[in-house]
Design a protein around this motif. Structure first.
Motif, PDB file in Angstrom:
ATOM      1  N   PRO A   1       0.822  -1.229   0.000  1.00 21.61           N
ATOM      2  CA  PRO A   1       0.000   0.000   0.000  1.00 21.61           C
ATOM      3  C   PRO A   1       0.845   1.263   0.000  1.00 21.61           C
ATOM      4  N   LEU A   2       2.043   1.203   0.587  1.00 22.64           N
ATOM      5  CA  LEU A   2       2.917   2.383   0.585  1.00 22.64           C
ATOM      6  C   LEU A   2       3.439   2.652  -0.821  1.00 22.64           C
ATOM      7  N   LEU A   3       3.915   1.610  -1.498  1.00 21.64           N
ATOM      8  CA  LEU A   3       4.472   1.794  -2.835  1.00 21.64           C
ATOM      9  C   LEU A   3       3.397   2.188  -3.837  1.00 21.64           C
ATOM     10  N   ALA A   4       2.168   1.684  -3.636  1.00 22.23           N
ATOM     11  CA  ALA A   4       1.081   2.047  -4.540  1.00 22.23           C
ATOM     12  C   ALA A   4       0.819   3.545  -4.513  1.00 22.23           C
TER      13      ALA A   4
ATOM     14  N   PRO B   1       8.134 -17.360   8.360  1.00 22.63           N
ATOM     15  CA  PRO B   1       7.013 -16.511   7.937  1.00 22.63           C
ATOM     16  C   PRO B   1       6.218 -15.965   9.116  1.00 22.63           C
ATOM     17  N   GLY B   2       6.240 -16.652  10.248  1.00 20.21           N
ATOM     18  CA  GLY B   2       5.487 -16.189  11.400  1.00 20.21           C
ATOM     19  C   GLY B   2       6.066 -14.952  12.050  1.00 20.21           C
ATOM     20  N   ILE B   3       7.322 -14.648  11.802  1.00 17.02           N
ATOM     21  CA  ILE B   3       7.949 -13.459  12.403  1.00 17.02           C
ATOM     22  C   ILE B   3       7.592 -12.193  11.633  1.00 17.02           C
ATOM     23  N   ARG B   4       7.284 -12.302  10.333  1.00 11.84           N
ATOM     24  CA  ARG B   4       6.955 -11.171   9.488  1.00 11.84           C
ATOM     25  C   ARG B   4       8.130 -10.204   9.403  1.00 11.84           C
ATOM     26  N   LEU B   5       9.018 -10.477   8.475  1.00 10.69           N
ATOM     27  CA  LEU B   5      10.244  -9.700   8.350  1.00 10.69           C
ATOM     28  C   LEU B   5      10.586  -9.537   6.871  1.00 10.69           C
ATOM     29  N   GLY B   6      10.872  -8.309   6.474  1.00 15.46           N
ATOM     30  CA  GLY B   6      11.294  -8.021   5.107  1.00 15.46           C
ATOM     31  C   GLY B   6      11.965  -6.664   5.078  1.00 15.46           C
ATOM     32  N   TYR B   7      12.303  -6.217   3.867  1.00 10.86           N
ATOM     33  CA  TYR B   7      12.911  -4.887   3.769  1.00 10.86           C
ATOM     34  C   TYR B   7      12.742  -4.325   2.362  1.00 10.86           C
ATOM     35  N   LEU B   8      12.890  -3.012   2.301  1.00 11.48           N
ATOM     36  CA  LEU B   8      12.891  -2.272   1.053  1.00 11.48           C
ATOM     37  C   LEU B   8      14.264  -1.634   0.910  1.00 11.48           C
ATOM     38  N   TYR B   9      14.862  -1.782  -0.278  1.00 11.88           N
ATOM     39  CA  TYR B   9      16.200  -1.226  -0.533  1.00 11.88           C
ATOM     40  C   TYR B   9      16.114  -0.305  -1.741  1.00 11.88           C
ATOM     41  N   SER B  10      16.744   0.850  -1.637  1.00 11.78           N
ATOM     42  CA  SER B  10      16.807   1.759  -2.778  1.00 11.78           C
ATOM     43  C   SER B  10      17.888   2.802  -2.544  1.00 11.78           C
ATOM     44  N   CYS B  11      18.396   3.348  -3.625  1.00 10.57           N
ATOM     45  CA  CYS B  11      19.330   4.463  -3.541  1.00 10.57           C
ATOM     46  C   CYS B  11      18.602   5.807  -3.575  1.00 10.57           C
ATOM     47  N   ARG B  12      17.281   5.777  -3.676  1.00  7.53           N
ATOM     48  CA  ARG B  12      16.477   7.008  -3.703  1.00  7.53           C
ATOM     49  C   ARG B  12      16.170   7.458  -2.286  1.00  7.53           C
TER      50      ARG B  12
ATOM     51  N   ASP C   1      14.580  10.104  -1.230  1.00 11.10           N
ATOM     52  CA  ASP C   1      13.232  10.635  -1.028  1.00 11.10           C
ATOM     53  C   ASP C   1      12.224   9.503  -0.835  1.00 11.10           C
ATOM     54  N   LEU C   2      12.368   8.415  -1.591  1.00 14.22           N
ATOM     55  CA  LEU C   2      11.450   7.282  -1.485  1.00 14.22           C
ATOM     56  C   LEU C   2      11.581   6.618  -0.119  1.00 14.22           C
ATOM     57  N   LEU C   3      12.813   6.361   0.314  1.00 22.67           N
ATOM     58  CA  LEU C   3      13.019   5.717   1.610  1.00 22.67           C
ATOM     59  C   LEU C   3      12.540   6.604   2.747  1.00 22.67           C
ATOM     60  N   ALA C   4      12.727   7.911   2.622  1.00 28.29           N
ATOM     61  CA  ALA C   4      12.263   8.831   3.654  1.00 28.29           C
ATOM     62  C   ALA C   4      10.735   8.818   3.739  1.00 28.29           C
ATOM     63  N   ALA C   5      10.079   8.750   2.588  1.00 29.85           N
ATOM     64  CA  ALA C   5       8.615   8.715   2.572  1.00 29.85           C
ATOM     65  C   ALA C   5       8.098   7.415   3.181  1.00 29.85           C
ATOM     66  N   VAL C   6       8.749   6.304   2.878  1.00 28.19           N
ATOM     67  CA  VAL C   6       8.354   5.019   3.477  1.00 28.19           C
ATOM     68  C   VAL C   6       8.580   5.058   4.980  1.00 28.19           C
ATOM     69  N   GLY C   7       9.742   5.555   5.406  1.00 24.05           N
ATOM     70  CA  GLY C   7      10.042   5.632   6.829  1.00 24.05           C
ATOM     71  C   GLY C   7       9.047   6.493   7.584  1.00 24.05           C
ATOM     72  N   ALA C   8       8.606   7.582   6.970  1.00 22.81           N
ATOM     73  CA  ALA C   8       7.654   8.474   7.626  1.00 22.81           C
ATOM     74  C   ALA C   8       6.292   7.814   7.814  1.00 22.81           C
ATOM     75  N   ALA C   9       5.988   6.830   6.974  1.00 23.51           N
ATOM     76  CA  ALA C   9       4.690   6.155   7.041  1.00 23.51           C
ATOM     77  C   ALA C   9       4.682   4.974   8.008  1.00 23.51           C
TER      78      ALA C   9
END
Length: 592
Positions: A325-328, A446-457, A459-467
């Motif tokens: 939903p964040l990336l959308a 899968p029960g722990i629910r763990l993942g990540y988003l990686y980017s060199c952008r 602004d994108l990472l800051a927007a995701v972090g703020a959400a």
């Protein structure tokens, strides 16, 4: 048969009916027990009633006839426990007859009682090995004899279940022992000590004495369910309404730990975490449950040590699904996604155009498409096809189209042999690349629910972090990330073992009559084409669930071609062999 209790844990259902009268599998729990006893040759049943006694009496007499039963009422059922009910029941049975004790909240395959008929041993308890989801009294067994009984109140924080057995609450007792030993002790304990305890407290005292031995009859995973609460009820319906199994699994999508199902539909690394990691998690669990996790900046730093990247380029996620939903909202314009692929991409970008993974993706088509869209989604390896692209080639493709954003899902990349794209981007950064990773597949959690988003952008990472919320993942997930740093070699070995298992499973499936193709895969799963009409995959799935309690994913509808297709997760060698054999039997048995 003990049927006096209110069934408090079954509320609110038990406020409307006696829990033993709940219908399951075309009958009631109570009727199924009586039918099983009839098969055993039992002609007379003493039923201890209390809560909704008239309903119980009317149901049994109306279904089986009044002459089969005597009813003993525990009028203090609301203030006492089953120690009083059992003492009352034993006071009314024929003193010269052996006794079979059954509690009224059990469903079991009728064959499980067969060993109690004509039993030459004096006292016998039916047991099963302890599994997740069980509760209540457990026992220790040594030399085929119960040596210790542990009611729930004796199971403290340091209690270990790994070598314990769960009582089915089905016993056979010798007539003389019942009347001269068990019944008097029950009555004294209830009268003088505690009438709110379980009768197992008295059994626990007796089994410590050699002359009062109770032998163990272990059913080794036989079909049974104890129905104490609504969750137990759902599990019981899974076991005893086999025609409903597929619908129950589809409704839940997960939450299968209480079901005796071998799951080939959901993918995870079955060789990881290691036993040592699980031991560390068990030891830390009390502290973790009472602790808050760290702030997002600290989480990003800890996971970056594992990923091997700049922490400023990473945002830890509560599972990769948190990102959709964040990336959308952050990535828009014209979008292209592979077809078929993970359904969350279609939900996040409902207006996206698609490009075909047949299985197999033409790289020149991707190159052409990249120049005509604002956002190109690449899933590498793709689910459910297993199609895998070269990571260096993908990096070059992204570099050739700087005006297009590439969203690359690499949740299965570790199983492919290709380097993660993030490792290439660390060396040669590209601002138009966004990498999404679910760690549950690789790490087996899968029960722990763990993942990540990686980017060199930035602004994108800051927007995701703020959400993201202030505490985004659990302390358990954070501690697991810390453990990963200590177990890198074991993780690498588990991925190598999975690759070997995948190769062996593919060979086994290619030998099955009725399997047309098993596509090569870079993930820890295989796409299997069956030879037959499109409905065959669904029929095979249903038969595997009904006959073997094996779950597999029917993905036929995800493709344009009318080819029956299954997606099969890679498990360990023993499970894989069992699946191949069961698939062969199911294909041979399906009428078409």
């Amino acid at each position: 048969m003990l049927a006096a209790g209110f069934g408090r844990r079954m509320r609110p259902i038990s406020e409307r009916t006696h829990k033993a009268l709940i219908p399951i599998g075309g009958t009631t729990i109570l009727a199924r027990i009586v039918e099983s006893l009839q098969d055993l040759g039992v002609s007379r049943v003493t039923v201890v009633t209390g809560y909704r006694a008239e309903e119980v009496r009317d149901h049994l007499e109306g279904r089986f006839g009044a002459e089969r039963f005597q009813f003993v009422d525990n009028d203090r059922f609301a203030e006492t426990n089953n120690i009083v009910s059992l003492a009352l029941g034993l006071a009314h049975v024929d003193p010269d007859e052996d006794v079979i004790l059954v509690e009224c909240d059990l469903l079991f395959d009728r064959s499980l009682l067969a060993g109690l008929a004509g039993e030459r041993r004096r006292n016998v308890a039916l047991l099963d090995r302890y599994r997740t989801g069980m509760d209540g009294t457990v026992v220790s067994v040594d030399g085929g004899v119960l040596t210790e009984v542990f009611p729930p109140e004796a199971q403290g924080a340091d209690f270990s279940y790994h070598d314990k057995f769960k009582t089915l609450n089905v016993y056979r007792f010798d007539a003389l022992w019942c009347q001269q030993t068990l019944r008097p002790l029950l009555e004294v304990h209830a009268r003088e000590i505690d009438d709110t305890c379980y009768y197992e407290v008295v059994l626990g005292t007796l089994v410590r004495l050699p002359e009062h031995r109770i032998e163990a009859q272990v059913i080794d995973g036989g079909l049974w369910s104890e129905v104490d609460d609504p969750v137990d009820l759902e599990a019981a319906r899974f076991h005893f309404e086999p025609e409903s199994r597929a619908a129950l699994l589809d409704r839940g999508r997960g939450g299968r730990w209480g079901l005796q199902v071998t799951d080939f539909s959901l993918m995870h690394n079955v060789h990881f975490p290691t036993p040592a990691m699980l031991a560390a998690l068990r030891h830390a669990l009390p502290d973790l449950l009472s602790s808050y996790g760290s702030a997002q900046q600290v989480l990003n730093e800890k996971l970056s040590w594992f990923v091997g990247c700049d922490p400023a380029r990473l945002q830890v996620l509560h599972g990769a699904s948190q990102a959709f939903p964040l990336l959308a909202g952050l990535l828009g314009g014209t979008v292209a996604v592979p077809s078929p692929t993970f359904g969350e991409f279609e939900r996040a970008f409902p207006d996206a155009r698609t490009y075909r993974d047949a299985p197999g993706v033409a790289t020149d088509e991707l190159d052409d498409l990249a120049g005509r869209v604002d956002l190109l989604v690449v899933v590498n390896p793709n689910n459910p096809t297993g199609t895998t692209l070269s990571s260096p080639g993908l990096h070059e493709l992204i570099a050739r189209h700087p005006a297009t954003t590439f969203l690359v899902d690499e949740s299965f990349i570790e199983f492919s042999g290709e380097p993660p794209l993030a490792s290439l981007l660390e060396e040669a950064p590209l601002d138009n690349a966004v990498v999404l990773v679910s760690l549950s597949k690789t790490l087996g959690v899968p029960g722990i629910r763990l993942g990540y988003l990686y980017s060199c952008r930035e602004d994108l990472l800051a927007a995701v972090g703020a959400a993201l919320p202030i505490w985004n993942v659990s302390s358990l997930a954070e501690f697991f990330v810390e453990l990963l740093l200590k177990f890198r070699p074991e993780l690498a070995a588990s991925i190598e073992r999975t690759a070997v298992d995948r190769k062996e499973l593919r060979g086994l499936l290619l030998d099955v009559v009725g399997v047309a193709e098993v596509h090569p895969s870079g993930g820890n799963f295989l796409l299997v084409d069956l030879a037959g009409p499109a409905w065959l995959a669904g029929a095979v799935r249903e038969r595997l669930l009904t006959d073997e309690r094996i779950e597999v994913k029917d993905v036929t509808a995800r493709f344009d071609a009318p080819v029956p297709r299954l997606r099969v997760a890679v498990r360990g060698p023993e499970d894989n062999r069992r699946f191949a054999s069961a698939l062969a039997e199911s294909l041979a048995a399906v009428p078409w």
